[in-house]
Design a protein around this motif. Structure first.
Motif, PDB file in Angstrom:
ATOM      1  N   VAL A  35       0.827  -1.204   0.000  1.00 56.28           N
ATOM      2  CA  VAL A  35       0.000   0.000   0.000  1.00 56.28           C
ATOM      3  C   VAL A  35       0.860   1.253   0.000  1.00 56.28           C
ATOM      4  O   VAL A  35       0.602   2.229  -0.732  1.00 56.28           O
ATOM      5  CB  VAL A  35      -0.940  -0.028   1.223  1.00 56.28           C
ATOM      6  N   LEU A  36       1.920   1.237   0.822  1.00 58.96           N
ATOM      7  CA  LEU A  36       2.799   2.398   0.888  1.00 58.96           C
ATOM      8  C   LEU A  36       3.513   2.626  -0.431  1.00 58.96           C
ATOM      9  O   LEU A  36       3.673   3.775  -0.886  1.00 58.96           O
ATOM     10  CB  LEU A  36       3.817   2.201   2.016  1.00 58.96           C
ATOM     11  N   LEU A  37       3.932   1.566  -1.101  1.00 62.57           N
ATOM     12  CA  LEU A  37       4.605   1.702  -2.377  1.00 62.57           C
ATOM     13  C   LEU A  37       3.683   2.296  -3.426  1.00 62.57           C
ATOM     14  O   LEU A  37       4.105   3.136  -4.258  1.00 62.57           O
ATOM     15  CB  LEU A  37       5.135   0.334  -2.828  1.00 62.57           C
ATOM     16  N   ALA A  38       2.425   1.894  -3.415  1.00 59.48           N
ATOM     17  CA  ALA A  38       1.471   2.464  -4.370  1.00 59.48           C
ATOM     18  C   ALA A  38       1.277   3.961  -4.136  1.00 59.48           C
ATOM     19  O   ALA A  38       1.203   4.763  -5.077  1.00 59.48           O
ATOM     20  CB  ALA A  38       0.147   1.720  -4.268  1.00 59.48           C
ATOM     21  N   ARG A  39       1.226   4.379  -2.877  1.00 60.88           N
ATOM     22  CA  ARG A  39       1.039   5.803  -2.568  1.00 60.88           C
ATOM     23  C   ARG A  39       2.277   6.610  -2.961  1.00 60.88           C
ATOM     24  O   ARG A  39       2.182   7.699  -3.533  1.00 60.88           O
ATOM     25  CB  ARG A  39       0.746   5.971  -1.076  1.00 60.88           C
ATOM     26  N   VAL A  40       3.464   6.066  -2.670  1.00 57.97           N
ATOM     27  CA  VAL A  40       4.691   6.780  -3.044  1.00 57.97           C
ATOM     28  C   VAL A  40       4.821   6.878  -4.551  1.00 57.97           C
ATOM     29  O   VAL A  40       5.205   7.918  -5.104  1.00 57.97           O
ATOM     30  CB  VAL A  40       5.912   6.075  -2.431  1.00 57.97           C
ATOM     31  N   THR A  41       4.464   5.811  -5.257  1.00 58.75           N
ATOM     32  CA  THR A  41       4.585   5.832  -6.719  1.00 58.75           C
ATOM     33  C   THR A  41       3.657   6.874  -7.326  1.00 58.75           C
ATOM     34  O   THR A  41       4.035   7.611  -8.252  1.00 58.75           O
ATOM     35  CB  THR A  41       4.259   4.442  -7.275  1.00 58.75           C
ATOM     36  N   SER A  42       2.417   6.957  -6.811  1.00 59.51           N
ATOM     37  CA  SER A  42       1.477   7.936  -7.359  1.00 59.51           C
ATOM     38  C   SER A  42       1.930   9.361  -7.067  1.00 59.51           C
ATOM     39  O   SER A  42       1.787  10.256  -7.922  1.00 59.51           O
ATOM     40  CB  SER A  42       0.087   7.695  -6.781  1.00 59.51           C
ATOM     41  N   ARG A  43       2.503   9.617  -5.888  1.00 60.52           N
ATOM     42  CA  ARG A  43       2.969  10.979  -5.568  1.00 60.52           C
ATOM     43  C   ARG A  43       4.202  11.359  -6.364  1.00 60.52           C
ATOM     44  O   ARG A  43       4.327  12.482  -6.845  1.00 60.52           O
ATOM     45  CB  ARG A  43       3.268  11.074  -4.064  1.00 60.52           C
ATOM     46  N   VAL A  44       5.148  10.425  -6.479  1.00 60.07           N
ATOM     47  CA  VAL A  44       6.371  10.742  -7.230  1.00 60.07           C
ATOM     48  C   VAL A  44       6.058  10.965  -8.701  1.00 60.07           C
ATOM     49  O   VAL A  44       6.675  11.818  -9.363  1.00 60.07           O
ATOM     50  CB  VAL A  44       7.399   9.612  -7.043  1.00 60.07           C
ATOM     51  N   ALA A  45       5.084  10.272  -9.238  1.00 61.46           N
ATOM     52  CA  ALA A  45       4.727  10.462 -10.644  1.00 61.46           C
ATOM     53  C   ALA A  45       4.147  11.845 -10.891  1.00 61.46           C
ATOM     54  O   ALA A  45       4.225  12.371 -12.003  1.00 61.46           O
ATOM     55  CB  ALA A  45       3.733   9.382 -11.079  1.00 61.46           C
ATOM     56  N   GLY A  46       3.573  12.479  -9.867  1.00 62.20           N
ATOM     57  CA  GLY A  46       2.999  13.806 -10.045  1.00 62.20           C
ATOM     58  C   GLY A  46       3.978  14.936  -9.841  1.00 62.20           C
ATOM     59  O   GLY A  46       3.602  16.106  -9.943  1.00 62.20           O
ATOM     60  N   LEU A  47       5.233  14.656  -9.494  1.00 59.78           N
ATOM     61  CA  LEU A  47       6.236  15.706  -9.315  1.00 59.78           C
ATOM     62  C   LEU A  47       6.625  16.303 -10.658  1.00 59.78           C
ATOM     63  O   LEU A  47       6.695  15.603 -11.668  1.00 59.78           O
ATOM     64  CB  LEU A  47       7.469  15.133  -8.623  1.00 59.78           C
ATOM     65  N   PRO A  48       6.899  17.632 -10.694  1.00 59.88           N
ATOM     66  CA  PRO A  48       7.331  18.270 -11.965  1.00 59.88           C
ATOM     67  C   PRO A  48       8.721  17.821 -12.358  1.00 59.88           C
ATOM     68  O   PRO A  48       9.549  17.484 -11.510  1.00 59.88           O
ATOM     69  CB  PRO A  48       7.280  19.766 -11.631  1.00 59.88           C
ATOM     70  N   ASP A  49       8.959  17.804 -13.677  1.00 61.52           N
ATOM     71  CA  ASP A  49      10.260  17.381 -14.177  1.00 61.52           C
ATOM     72  C   ASP A  49      11.330  18.433 -13.946  1.00 61.52           C
ATOM     73  O   ASP A  49      12.518  18.106 -13.864  1.00 61.52           O
ATOM     74  CB  ASP A  49      10.177  17.084 -15.679  1.00 61.52           C
ATOM     75  N   GLN A  50      10.981  19.764 -13.855  1.00 56.78           N
ATOM     76  CA  GLN A  50      11.944  20.845 -13.669  1.00 56.78           C
ATOM     77  C   GLN A  50      11.517  21.685 -12.471  1.00 56.78           C
ATOM     78  O   GLN A  50      10.349  21.658 -12.062  1.00 56.78           O
ATOM     79  CB  GLN A  50      11.996  21.721 -14.922  1.00 56.78           C
ATOM     80  N   PRO A  51      12.418  22.443 -11.884  1.00 53.83           N
ATOM     81  CA  PRO A  51      12.056  23.305 -10.747  1.00 53.83           C
ATOM     82  C   PRO A  51      11.000  24.313 -11.139  1.00 53.83           C
ATOM     83  O   PRO A  51      11.028  24.899 -12.218  1.00 53.83           O
ATOM     84  CB  PRO A  51      13.368  23.988 -10.370  1.00 53.83           C
ATOM     85  N   ALA A  52      10.000  24.506 -10.205  1.00 51.46           N
ATOM     86  CA  ALA A  52       8.901  25.431 -10.501  1.00 51.46           C
ATOM     87  C   ALA A  52       9.311  26.879 -10.371  1.00 51.46           C
ATOM     88  O   ALA A  52       8.655  27.768 -10.892  1.00 51.46           O
ATOM     89  CB  ALA A  52       7.733  25.137  -9.557  1.00 51.46           C
ATOM     90  N   ASN A  53      10.414  27.261  -9.673  1.00 48.38           N
ATOM     91  CA  ASN A  53      10.807  28.654  -9.452  1.00 48.38           C
ATOM     92  C   ASN A  53      11.716  29.184 -10.548  1.00 48.38           C
ATOM     93  O   ASN A  53      12.199  30.306 -10.466  1.00 48.38           O
ATOM     94  CB  ASN A  53      11.497  28.805  -8.099  1.00 48.38           C
TER      95      ASN A  53
END
Length: 254
Positions: A199-217
């Motif tokens: 369960v924890l791996l599924a949650r981490v995978t979904s969150r990491v997949a939503g991270l931006p590829d480049q810095p937002a600032n």
């Protein structure tokens, strides 16, 4: 629980004891004798007859207890067994020397006795006089040899299974609480931890997949430097995002 296999001395002793018990039975006149006695001119009185029979039976009982005690019966049975054994050994010795006859006292259930049997009837004259019996003998010897070999294989398998049983005996238990916690069992601690990790791996995978590829600032820099990518900046940005994600109390409540 199966009864132990009787030995030859025990069988002989049982036979002797049964025969001696017959001798100790009290004597009782038959009905015909009593009827003839009552019909005779000078009948024996019933009381006199009963007293004589009582004394005679007492004498027989005393005689049997003195002459046929259990120790004497066992000694006689052992002597008979030893006599049979000596005779069997002599016959087997003669059979091994001549190979011309087969003794009736051979134990055909023993492997060594089966191996000593000749494959064909050893007396040549009987082969011509009794061809059917000779052919039957060959078939029986062949069957005995096959059964003996199968029994050897079964014995080897039984010994192998006994060694396996002895090896796994320390793990045999009827109390589930006595099983080690690090063993994988149904609904055990290891299975529960693996479920939590899934369960924890599924949650981490979904969150990491939503991270931006480049810095937002640094949006302007990403537009102007389309041909050159700052890998160090991307790695640092990803690292900061993962650290902040892991520190989020909503994701990992304490």
């Amino acid at each position: 629980m199966t009864a132990p296999v009787p030995t030859i001395p025990s069988l002989k002793e049982s036979f002797i004891t049964a025969q001696t018990n017959l001798l100790t039975q009290p004597l009782v006149p038959s009905r015909i004798w009593r009827r003839n006695n009552n019909a005779s001119s000078q009948p024996i009185p019933t009381r006199v007859l009963d007293d004589a029979l009582f004394n005679l039976n007492q004498t027989i009982q005393l005689h049997c207890r003195r002459v046929y005690p259990p120790q004497a019966s066992y000694n006689v049975a052992e002597q008979i067994s030893n006599s049979y054994s000596r005779d069997a050994e002599e016959r087997v010795a003669k059979l091994k020397e001549s190979k011309s006859s087969i003794g009736r006292e051979l134990d055909l259930a023993a492997d060594d006795a089966i191996e000593e049997l000749p494959p064909s009837w050893p007396i040549e004259t009987d082969l011509d006089n009794y061809p059917e019996e000779a052919e039957l003998y060959e078939a029986i010897v062949l069957r005995l040899t096959q059964l003996s070999e199968e029994r050897k294989q079964i014995r080897l398998r039984v010994e192998h299974l006994r060694r396996i049983k002895a090896a796994v005996q320390p793990l045999a238990t009827t109390d589930e609480t006595s099983i080690q916690d690090n063993l994988v069992t149904r609904d055990g601690p290891v299975e529960k931890e693996l479920e939590k990790m899934r369960v924890l791996l599924a949650r981490v995978t979904s969150r990491v997949a939503g991270l931006p590829d480049q810095p937002a600032n640094n949006p302007s820099q990403s537009r102007t430097t389309s041909s050159v990518v700052d890998l160090d900046g991307v790695v640092e940005s990803r690292k900061r995002n993962i650290d902040s994600f892991l520190a989020d109390p909503r994701v990992f409540p304490s």
